[in-house]
Scaffold this motif. Structure first.
Motif, PDB file in Angstrom:
ATOM      1  N   LEU A  34       4.538  -5.247   7.195  1.00  0.00           N
ATOM      2  CA  LEU A  34       3.437  -5.663   6.346  1.00  0.00           C
ATOM      3  C   LEU A  34       3.562  -4.895   5.035  1.00  0.00           C
ATOM      4  O   LEU A  34       3.452  -3.664   5.019  1.00  0.00           O
ATOM      5  CB  LEU A  34       2.091  -5.380   7.013  1.00  0.00           C
ATOM      6  CG  LEU A  34       1.834  -6.085   8.353  1.00  0.00           C
ATOM      7  CD1 LEU A  34       0.444  -5.746   8.870  1.00  0.00           C
ATOM      8  CD2 LEU A  34       2.010  -7.590   8.228  1.00  0.00           C
ATOM      9  N   CYS A  35       3.848  -5.601   3.961  1.00  0.00           N
ATOM     10  CA  CYS A  35       4.036  -4.982   2.645  1.00  0.00           C
ATOM     11  C   CYS A  35       3.362  -5.882   1.614  1.00  0.00           C
ATOM     12  O   CYS A  35       3.140  -7.066   1.852  1.00  0.00           O
ATOM     13  CB  CYS A  35       5.522  -4.855   2.282  1.00  0.00           C
ATOM     14  SG  CYS A  35       6.598  -4.218   3.584  1.00  0.00           S
ATOM     15  N   HIS A  36       3.069  -5.284   0.465  1.00  0.00           N
ATOM     16  CA  HIS A  36       2.573  -6.103  -0.638  1.00  0.00           C
ATOM     17  C   HIS A  36       3.763  -6.436  -1.534  1.00  0.00           C
ATOM     18  O   HIS A  36       3.891  -5.946  -2.647  1.00  0.00           O
ATOM     19  CB  HIS A  36       1.480  -5.378  -1.416  1.00  0.00           C
ATOM     20  CG  HIS A  36       0.733  -6.298  -2.344  1.00  0.00           C
ATOM     21  ND1 HIS A  36       0.014  -7.384  -1.896  1.00  0.00           N
ATOM     22  CD2 HIS A  36       0.598  -6.316  -3.690  1.00  0.00           C
ATOM     23  CE1 HIS A  36      -0.524  -8.010  -2.919  1.00  0.00           C
ATOM     24  NE2 HIS A  36      -0.182  -7.389  -4.023  1.00  0.00           N
ATOM     25  N   GLY A  37       4.652  -7.246  -0.991  1.00  0.00           N
ATOM     26  CA  GLY A  37       5.862  -7.607  -1.724  1.00  0.00           C
ATOM     27  C   GLY A  37       6.931  -6.564  -1.543  1.00  0.00           C
ATOM     28  O   GLY A  37       7.789  -6.667  -0.670  1.00  0.00           O
ATOM     29  N   LEU A  38       6.901  -5.532  -2.357  1.00  0.00           N
ATOM     30  CA  LEU A  38       7.905  -4.468  -2.305  1.00  0.00           C
ATOM     31  C   LEU A  38       7.518  -3.445  -1.246  1.00  0.00           C
ATOM     32  O   LEU A  38       6.540  -2.715  -1.407  1.00  0.00           O
ATOM     33  CB  LEU A  38       8.036  -3.787  -3.663  1.00  0.00           C
ATOM     34  CG  LEU A  38       8.926  -4.502  -4.674  1.00  0.00           C
ATOM     35  CD1 LEU A  38       8.874  -3.790  -6.015  1.00  0.00           C
ATOM     36  CD2 LEU A  38      10.364  -4.579  -4.187  1.00  0.00           C
ATOM     37  N   CYS A  39       8.283  -3.377  -0.184  1.00  0.00           N
ATOM     38  CA  CYS A  39       7.975  -2.424   0.886  1.00  0.00           C
ATOM     39  C   CYS A  39       8.191  -0.983   0.440  1.00  0.00           C
ATOM     40  O   CYS A  39       7.679  -0.053   1.083  1.00  0.00           O
ATOM     41  CB  CYS A  39       8.835  -2.727   2.113  1.00  0.00           C
ATOM     42  SG  CYS A  39       8.462  -4.327   2.877  1.00  0.00           S
ATOM     43  N   GLU A  40       8.956  -0.776  -0.646  1.00  0.00           N
ATOM     44  CA  GLU A  40       9.180   0.585  -1.126  1.00  0.00           C
ATOM     45  C   GLU A  40       7.887   1.265  -1.559  1.00  0.00           C
ATOM     46  O   GLU A  40       7.779   2.499  -1.518  1.00  0.00           O
ATOM     47  CB  GLU A  40      10.157   0.581  -2.320  1.00  0.00           C
ATOM     48  CG  GLU A  40      11.588   0.280  -1.955  1.00  0.00           C
ATOM     49  CD  GLU A  40      11.905  -1.209  -1.985  1.00  0.00           C
ATOM     50  OE1 GLU A  40      13.075  -1.556  -2.157  1.00  0.00           O
ATOM     51  OE2 GLU A  40      10.975  -2.035  -1.835  1.00  0.00           O
ATOM     52  N   ILE A  41       6.896   0.490  -1.995  1.00  0.00           N
ATOM     53  CA  ILE A  41       5.655   1.098  -2.479  1.00  0.00           C
ATOM     54  C   ILE A  41       4.550   1.037  -1.423  1.00  0.00           C
ATOM     55  O   ILE A  41       3.374   1.236  -1.741  1.00  0.00           O
ATOM     56  CB  ILE A  41       5.187   0.443  -3.796  1.00  0.00           C
ATOM     57  CG1 ILE A  41       4.954  -1.056  -3.616  1.00  0.00           C
ATOM     58  CG2 ILE A  41       6.199   0.688  -4.893  1.00  0.00           C
ATOM     59  CD1 ILE A  41       4.407  -1.736  -4.865  1.00  0.00           C
TER      60      ILE A  41
END
Length: 671
Positions: free
Chosen positions: A473-480
């Motif tokens: 579950l990410c808001h697009g970019l999982c890095e952030i």
């Protein structure tokens, strides 16, 4: 001296020697001011303790500047680095002095570690790394050392301190007198040898007792949760002192072995030497890895006791003819019990359903007779992006999914993406064909410069993906920011088990395929809970959904499940929604067409009210303003009138700000 009296005297001497040994280490390592300060400073730099203190300092900063929550990972990382830095050492050592005086002298003055200087460095670091942020220094940031590790210092500690100091010299002296007394009262020709043997054996017993205490202590400390400040401090303190205690135990055992070996009769020396060798080997093993070796020894001892006890019982019972059958039955039952008890548990077994005496549905008896599409549900936007969970830049909720369910949220808007773990702990990278879309979506939601800054802070340019592709579950970019999709579903399953009269909805922006989503839901044990409506038929009442056990509705924004997974509903066949790109509170409050049709069909039976502001520089402040009853309630009423239908899902950011639940209750006719 009679044998019983001699045994009691020697046993008491060994016990006093053990007490004196422990007291001596404590007196030397804890009650010495310089060593105490050094240990305290070392505990402060322990990675787990520093991380917890960094979180504590971050919480204090965010309390003063709540809108910095968008940069929480940066604030926390900077605070942790400052708290653990060597430059803070002199400050900590000076701060330790009041604590030391409180321990020894019973001072009632507050024991405070001033972190205002550390906060100044943190704020400077944030400003340097994220110059677009406006940061004011919170006043009087401090951490009370009396709170660390849940300890309470003051006059209650004075008496034990003086007792420890007394025992550190008195107990060994009394122990020596007791250990030499039986030998001095024995035959003159063996007096010296007997005294040496008794003292040696007393030291062996004291050393072995100390080792046993250390093993038990290590086992207890090993269970401490290092993800809490209390557990981290306990573990760090033990790491500081364990080596000193083990060294003392080793010296005590070594001297005892030497005295016993030298003084024992020749006929006993071979046997003594064998035991000495065994003791040295076990001692080295325990010093090297005490917890694991101790557990292995305890397992061997336990197995030996079990086998010996069962064998003895069977032999005893077998002497009686009638008892032989019962002995065999008992052995089989015991064997089955041991095997079943020791067999690894299957974590995928479904939990037993909780039983509730409540007759309500979603907290109200009245809702049980209403159809699903006639009920308003409190909802959260980007439910997975939690400020309370590590690694989330730009969080949009105060806490995680299960906490939101506990608080009363009943519809969760989440985004699922493919990602891979990286060589940076807890950092996940978005992968697959959708990555470019993820970047564009993040730039649109948070601003390209903010996203670029966040990626620099996590070192995204140097990330090395590792392991298989998984669903997050990410808001697009999982890095952030990312959360495991599988663990989130498992948490939901446990929550639904514990709340059998609650109906919950998932609205999923699904970059993860329907097949993979279906597999995750099935693996979590949620498939029996998922409701599948029939097009053209009316929705069931909440009461009917509760009684059937079909209490989870899954709506997919991009792809439905088709004929393979018909319970993964194509969301915008069932939902129509409102616009959601409002840059400022004024645009949401006063802008035109805020209730216009955005996605979905005008005849879709469910209405999603999107109610949040996309300005991440003041997100908490904005949420408090637009979630107020005067704003949220007014818009909900306006959209209800304009669209001619009840807002079924009222979705907000930071649901704890404003009056979301009050507005939803009023929409349902309870306010």
């Amino acid at each position: 001296m009679p044998r019983l009296v001699r045994t009691v005297v020697l046993g008491l001497g060994s016990l006093l020697l053990l007490v004196g040994t422990v007291a001596g280490v404590v007196n030397r390592e804890v009650l010495d001011a310089d060593r105490f300060a050094a240990h305290a400073d070392a505990v402060r730099t322990d990675p787990d303790v520093a991380r917890q203190l960094g979180r504590l300092l971050t919480t204090r900063i965010l309390r003063e500047q709540p809108d910095l929550v968008a940069l929480r990972p940066l604030v926390e990382a900077t605070a942790t680095g400052v708290v653990s830095s060597s430059a803070l050492g002199p400050l900590v050592r000076r701060s330790v002095s009041p604590l030391y005086n409180a321990l020894l002298l019973g001072d009632d003055d507050p024991v405070v570690l001033r972190l205002a200087d550390a906060a100044a460095v943190v704020v400077a670091g944030i400003t340097a790394l994220a110059p677009q942020s406006t940061v004011a220094l919170p006043a009087d940031l401090d951490v009370r050392l009396s709170d660390i590790g849940a300890g309470t210092w003051g006059t209650t500690a004075v008496a034990p301190v003086h007792l420890v100091r007394l025992l550190s010299w008195l107990a060994p002296l009394l122990a020596l007198l007791l250990l030499i007394t039986p030998g001095l009262l024995g035959p003159r020709e063996r007096r010296l040898r007997t005294v040496a043997v008794d003292v040696g054996r007393g030291m062996l017993a004291a050393g072995a007792g100390l080792a046993a205490l250390l093993v038990l202590t290590a086992a207890v400390v090993g269970r401490a949760d290092r993800d809490t400040l209390d557990g981290a401090v306990r573990a760090a303190v033990w790491d500081q002192l364990a080596g000193r205690f083990w060294a003392t135990a080793a010296v005590t055992v070594g001297v005892g072995l030497l005295l016993t070996l030298v003084s024992a009769p020749r006929t006993e020396r071979s046997r003594t030497l064998l035991w000495a060798t065994l003791a040295i080997v076990l001692g080295l093993a325990l010093v090297t890895d005490p917890a694991r070796v101790a557990l292995a020894l305890l397992w061997v001892v336990g197995l030996g006791l079990l086998v010996g006890g069962v064998g003895t019982a069977l032999v005893t019972l077998a002497h009686a003819p009638v008892a032989r059958t019962w002995a065999l039955v008992a052995a089989v039952v015991l064997l089955v019990g041991v095997v079943v008890g020791a067999w690894p548990g299957d974590h995928h077994l479904q939990a037993t359903r909780a039983v509730s005496d409540s007759e309500g549905c979603n907290g109200h008896v009245e809702l049980c007779d209403r159809r699903y599409d006639e009920v308003a549900f409190p909802a959260t936007h980007n439910s997975m992006a939690a400020a309370s969970e590590p690694g989330w830049f730009f969080p949009e909720q105060p806490d995680g999914i299960v906490d939101q369910l506990d608080a009363g949220i009943r519809a969760l808007l989440i985004d699922s993406w493919y990602g891979r773990a990286t060589d940076r702990p807890s950092v996940v990278t978005t992968v697959g064909e959708a990555r470019d879309r993820a970047v564009a979506e993040a730039d649109q939601a948070f601003g390209a410069s903010s996203v670029a800054s966040a990626l620099r802070l996590v070192g995204a340019a140097g990330l090395n993906p590792r392991g298989p592709q998984e669903s997050y579950l990410c808001h697009g970019l999982c890095e952030i920011g990312s959360t495991s999709w599988a663990s989130s579903l498992t948490g939901m399953r446990s929550w639904l088990d514990a709340h059998p009269r609650e109906v919950v909805t998932l609205v999923v922006q699904d970059e993860v395929s329907p097949a993979d989503t279906a597999a995750l839901i099935e693996q979590a044990g949620l498939l029996p809970d998922v409701y599948e409506p029939v097009a053209g038929d009316p929705w069931p009442t909440l009461g009917q959904m509760v009684e059937s056990g079909k209490r989870l509705v899954v709506l997919m924004e991009r792809h439905g499940g088709g004929s393979a997974y018909p319970w993964l509903l194509q969301g915008f066949d069932w939902i129509q929604d409102t616009p959601f790109l409002f840059r400022t509170p004024a645009a949401l409050i006063d802008g035109p067409d805020t209730c216009a049709l955005n996605r979905g069909h005008a005849d879709a039976p469910l209405l999603l009210l999107n109610h949040w502001v996309t300005d991440k520089s003041a997100e908490v402040t904005n949420a408090g303003r637009v979630n107020a009853a005067s704003v949220l309630g007014t818009r909900a009423d306006a959209c209800r009138k304009e669209r001619g239908m009840l807002p079924n899902f009222v979705a907000v950011d930071f649901y704890d700000q404003g009056d979301l639940f009050g507005v939803v209750d009023r929409l349902n006719g309870f306010g």
